[in-house]
Design a protein around this motif. Structure first.
Motif, short mmCIF file in Angstrom:
data_model
loop_
_atom_site.label_atom_id
_atom_site.label_comp_id
_atom_site.label_asym_id
_atom_site.label_seq_id
_atom_site.Cartn_x
_atom_site.Cartn_y
_atom_site.Cartn_z
N ALA A 198 94.71 113.06 42.62
CA ALA A 198 96.24 112.53 42.09
C ALA A 198 96.75 112.35 43.40
CB ALA A 198 96.90 113.40 40.97
N TRP A 199 96.76 113.39 44.27
CA TRP A 199 97.54 113.31 45.36
C TRP A 199 97.24 112.14 46.47
CZ3 TRP A 199 96.41 113.61 50.66
CH2 TRP A 199 95.31 114.36 50.92
N ILE A 200 95.66 111.92 46.47
CA ILE A 200 95.08 110.86 47.18
C ILE A 200 95.50 109.44 46.87
CG2 ILE A 200 93.01 109.73 47.79
CD1 ILE A 200 91.57 112.40 47.99
N ALA A 201 95.63 109.36 45.21
CA ALA A 201 96.05 108.04 44.50
C ALA A 201 97.33 107.82 44.77
CB ALA A 201 95.83 108.33 43.16
N ARG A 202 98.51 108.85 44.74
CA ARG A 202 99.82 108.64 44.95
C ARG A 202 99.99 108.19 46.58
NH1 ARG A 202 101.03 112.84 42.59
NH2 ARG A 202 101.00 114.27 44.61
N ALA A 203 99.13 108.84 47.45
CA ALA A 203 99.59 108.51 48.95
C ALA A 203 99.03 107.08 48.92
CB ALA A 203 98.56 109.48 49.73
N GLY A 204 97.91 106.73 48.30
CA GLY A 204 97.35 105.33 48.75
C GLY A 204 97.85 104.23 47.81
N GLY A 205 99.02 104.57 46.87
CA GLY A 205 99.55 103.44 46.13
C GLY A 205 98.45 102.94 45.02
N ILE A 206 97.56 104.00 44.53
CA ILE A 206 96.56 103.86 43.64
C ILE A 206 96.98 104.14 42.20
CG2 ILE A 206 94.09 104.10 42.80
CD1 ILE A 206 93.56 104.64 45.91
N PRO A 207 96.78 103.40 41.07
CA PRO A 207 97.20 103.85 39.85
C PRO A 207 96.52 105.00 39.47
CG PRO A 207 96.61 101.36 39.81
CD PRO A 207 96.32 101.92 41.01
N ASP A 256 95.78 98.25 53.39
CA ASP A 256 95.21 99.07 52.29
C ASP A 256 94.09 99.71 52.62
OD1 ASP A 256 97.54 98.58 50.38
OD2 ASP A 256 96.96 96.45 50.31
N PRO A 257 94.30 100.79 53.31
CA PRO A 257 92.81 101.34 53.89
C PRO A 257 91.92 101.96 52.70
CG PRO A 257 94.81 102.58 54.46
CD PRO A 257 95.23 101.37 54.12
N LEU A 258 92.53 102.56 51.84
CA LEU A 258 92.01 103.23 50.67
C LEU A 258 91.30 102.13 49.63
CD1 LEU A 258 93.88 106.29 49.52
CD2 LEU A 258 91.99 106.13 51.38
N ARG A 259 91.95 101.03 49.69
CA ARG A 259 91.23 100.01 48.77
C ARG A 259 90.28 99.25 49.38
NH1 ARG A 259 94.72 99.07 44.17
NH2 ARG A 259 96.70 100.13 44.33
N THR A 260 90.25 99.36 50.70
CA THR A 260 89.27 98.70 51.59
C THR A 260 88.11 99.30 51.95
OG1 THR A 260 91.02 97.58 52.71
CG2 THR A 260 89.09 97.26 53.88
N VAL A 261 88.14 100.43 52.41
CA VAL A 261 87.10 101.36 52.66
C VAL A 261 87.23 102.84 51.88
CG1 VAL A 261 85.80 102.61 54.49
CG2 VAL A 261 87.13 100.53 54.99
N GLY A 262 86.21 103.18 51.21
CA GLY A 262 85.88 104.46 50.86
C GLY A 262 85.16 105.23 51.31
N SER A 263 85.46 106.53 51.80
CA SER A 263 84.76 107.18 52.80
C SER A 263 84.52 108.77 52.33
CB SER A 263 85.13 107.19 54.16
OG SER A 263 86.80 108.10 54.30
#
Length: 238
Positions: A95-104, A70-77
């Motif tokens: 919103a599209w970043i959240a959707r791609a990363g499985g983020i609510p 889960d890269p977006l939940r591990t490292v924010g860049s």
């Protein structure tokens, strides 16, 4: 934890990085400094899986970025070239970043509010000021509530209030046990917030360690920086 070991990078006959080795630890803000062209961006791009090294490793908790589950939940860049398309609204971009990363989806409004852009969610990015663009980049970095942050020049374009705000944000993240790797040209801000320093010049690490240790014997961080990078440049010219 970020662990970079023996990192080297060549583009044809040009050497960009040579045996770059350092760590950025949980609970601490690590400042990453160097002159233009020193190799900071190349190092960060390799760490974030955006480029491949010629040799050596750049690991996040013992794994290459590309292998994180889960890269977006591990490292924010937030690095150069990772900004939003000018035709998108701030909310759509997140919103599209959240959707791609499985983020609510709820996180979109939460981070817009956190970075002071709650009233600009429907504004197209092309109308943003430089400071607003920086805040949006930070919102994207925070979207997955990551344990670690990699930020390249995050205070660029921010007004004094914004700089003070981000200082508190990063200090709070580290104090809560997170890892922060911060690249910046603003010596005063780096000295204000960092626990550890890594200084690179000519693609090589010239100093690393706690802030007070690196600047020992110098009147300020700025004086230490120019002394260390100047000495490295003189050595390379021999």
């Amino acid at each position: 934890m970020f662990s970079i070991s023996g990192l080297s990078k060549r583009h044809g006959s040009r050497t960009v990085l040579t045996d770059v080795t350092f760590q950025a630890l949980p609970g601490r803000v690590t400042g990453f400094l160097g002159p233009n062209g020193a190799g900071k961006s190349s190092t960060l791009r390799i760490l974030l899986g955006m480029d491949r090294p010629t040799s050596g490793t750049a690991l996040v908790d013992g794994r290459p970025y590309r292998e994180l589950r889960d890269p977006l939940r591990t490292v924010g860049s937030m690095v150069e070239g990772s900004g939003a398309h000018r035709s998108r609204t701030a909310r759509n971009h997140l919103a599209w970043i959240a959707r791609a990363g499985g983020i609510p989806r709820r996180r979109v409004n939460e981070v817009l509010d956190q970075v002071g852009l709650a009233g600009a969610g429907r504004t197209r990015v092309g109308r943003f000021s430089l400071g607003m663009g920086q805040r949006l980049g930070l919102a994207a970095a925070l979207l997955g509530e990551p344990a670690a942050l990699v930020l390249d020049e995050p205070v660029n374009g921010l007004d004094p209030e914004g700089i003070r705000w981000i200082r508190g944000l990063l200090r709070g993240h580290a104090d809560a046990g997170g890892t922060v790797l911060l690249s910046s040209h603003l010596m005063t801000e780096v000295a204000e917030i960092t626990d550890d320093l890594v200084i690179i010049a000519g693609g090589r690490i010239v100093a690393t360690g706690p802030l007070d240790q690196v600047i020992a014997g110098h009147a300020s961080l700025e004086e230490a920086f120019f002394a260390l990078t100047g000495a490295a440049g003189a050595e390379q010219r021999r």
